[in-house]
Design a protein around this motif. Structure first.
Motif, PDB file in Angstrom:
ATOM      1  N   LEU A  48      92.804  61.973 105.230  1.00  0.00           N
ATOM      2  CA  LEU A  48      92.402  63.347 105.504  1.00  0.00           C
ATOM      3  C   LEU A  48      93.626  64.247 105.717  1.00  0.00           C
ATOM      4  O   LEU A  48      93.712  65.352 105.167  1.00  0.00           O
ATOM      5  CB  LEU A  48      91.492  63.386 106.737  1.00  0.00           C
ATOM      6  N   LEU A  49      94.588  63.762 106.509  1.00  0.00           N
ATOM      7  CA  LEU A  49      95.800  64.540 106.771  1.00  0.00           C
ATOM      8  C   LEU A  49      96.624  64.724 105.490  1.00  0.00           C
ATOM      9  O   LEU A  49      97.175  65.809 105.247  1.00  0.00           O
ATOM     10  CB  LEU A  49      96.639  63.844 107.838  1.00  0.00           C
ATOM     11  N   SER A  51      95.473  64.731 102.398  1.00  0.00           N
ATOM     12  CA  SER A  51      94.763  65.681 101.540  1.00  0.00           C
ATOM     13  C   SER A  51      94.987  67.118 102.017  1.00  0.00           C
ATOM     14  O   SER A  51      95.230  68.030 101.214  1.00  0.00           O
ATOM     15  CB  SER A  51      93.271  65.340 101.531  1.00  0.00           C
ATOM     16  N   ARG A  52      94.923  67.306 103.331  1.00  0.00           N
ATOM     17  CA  ARG A  52      95.126  68.653 103.879  1.00  0.00           C
ATOM     18  C   ARG A  52      96.564  69.122 103.647  1.00  0.00           C
ATOM     19  O   ARG A  52      96.803  70.292 103.307  1.00  0.00           O
ATOM     20  CB  ARG A  52      94.811  68.641 105.370  1.00  0.00           C
ATOM     21  N   ARG A  55      96.877  70.203 100.091  1.00  0.00           N
ATOM     22  CA  ARG A  55      96.149  71.457  99.858  1.00  0.00           C
ATOM     23  C   ARG A  55      96.897  72.654 100.431  1.00  0.00           C
ATOM     24  O   ARG A  55      96.902  73.737  99.829  1.00  0.00           O
ATOM     25  CB  ARG A  55      94.755  71.344 100.480  1.00  0.00           C
ATOM     26  N   GLU A  56      97.549  72.454 101.567  1.00  0.00           N
ATOM     27  CA  GLU A  56      98.255  73.557 102.221  1.00  0.00           C
ATOM     28  C   GLU A  56      99.739  73.606 101.840  1.00  0.00           C
ATOM     29  O   GLU A  56     100.510  74.346 102.454  1.00  0.00           O
ATOM     30  CB  GLU A  56      98.103  73.417 103.740  1.00  0.00           C
TER      31      GLU A  56
END
Length: 253
Positions: A48-49, A51-52, A55-56
């Motif tokens: 999750l981290l 992927s974030r 994305r950012e």
């Protein structure tokens, strides 16, 4: 010449040894299970981290750190899973759970999983797949076979390209994992399929030396076979043949 029957003391000793081995395997299975299960939410959080962060558009240093952590956690989980499978195989307690799926999709998922590891090793990872290859296999066992062969090919591939090929006919599929690395000497080709064995001159880092033994047993459990073609300095090709319908050929149920 007749073989003398074991004495009562010998029979008792044999039973004590069998009980000790069973207790050892039970302990390893419990330990592996307890070590692996808490990692599931950790794996999810790392993914999750990561992927974030992508994305950012996080900094390259942060992305690299998270990617390295993802690889490390994955290795940990796979080792715990391997210990669990060893105890099941020692007890001949392999319970196949055949499901219908596309083997091509499993290969593609494996390629995605190990692309980063291949990159760290200075290698590339590719596949040659001809359309969907549908069949009925044990998904977890087949995934573990593929994981072991691909990760080994990257580890011993000397930074050169690794390729996965898949061919099929109506009855059988043939999976080939090909590297162009250090290769395996003729004297080692049978030995490396035994437990806790490595090829001469192979790197000592990582693993238990049981990946090929485990893979070959899981292949046999599904009614298949595994072969090796290799020359020192010219790489190795591991060839796995599996029936399209594992339940028609499975040796352990």
């Amino acid at each position: 010449m007749t073989t003398p029957s074991p004495t009562a003391d010998q029979e008792r000793l044999i039973e004590e040894l069998r009980a000790a081995i069973a207790a050892r395997d039970e302990f390893i299975a419990i330990a592996a299970h307890e070590l692996r299960n808490p990692m599931t939410p950790i794996v999810g959080q790392v993914q999750l981290l990561l992927s974030r962060a992508r994305r950012e558009r996080a900094s390259p240093a942060l992305l690299q750190g998270l990617e390295t952590l993802e690889v490390a956690v994955d290795h940990y989980v796979r080792r715990a899973t391997t210990l669990l499978e060893i105890t099941r195989l020692n007890a001949e307690d392999v319970r196949l759970e055949p499901t219908a799926f596309d083997l091509c999709e499993l290969v593609r998922a494996c390629i995605r999983k190990y692309e980063q590891l291949a990159g760290h090793a200075g290698s590339t990872l590719g596949c040659d797949l001809a359309g969907p290859v549908d069949g009925t296999w044990d998904h977890l066992a087949t995934e573990q076979i593929l994981d072991n062969l691909v990760s080994n090919a990257i580890r011993y591939g000397d930074g050169k390209p690794v390729r996965v090929e898949l061919e099929s006919d109506p009855e059988w599929v043939e999976l080939r994992v090909i590297d162009h690395g250090i290769g395996i000497a003729p004297a080692d080709r049978e030995r490396i399929f035994q437990r806790f064995q490595r090829a001469s001159g192979a790197p000592r880092s990582g693993g238990f030396g049981i990946g090929l033994w485990l893979s070959s047993r899981l292949v046999q459990a599904q009614g298949g076979s595994m072969a090796l073609q290799s020359e020192p300095g010219s790489g190795s090709t591991f060839i796995v043949r599996l029936p399209r319908d594992v339940m028609a050929h499975a040796k352990i149920a």
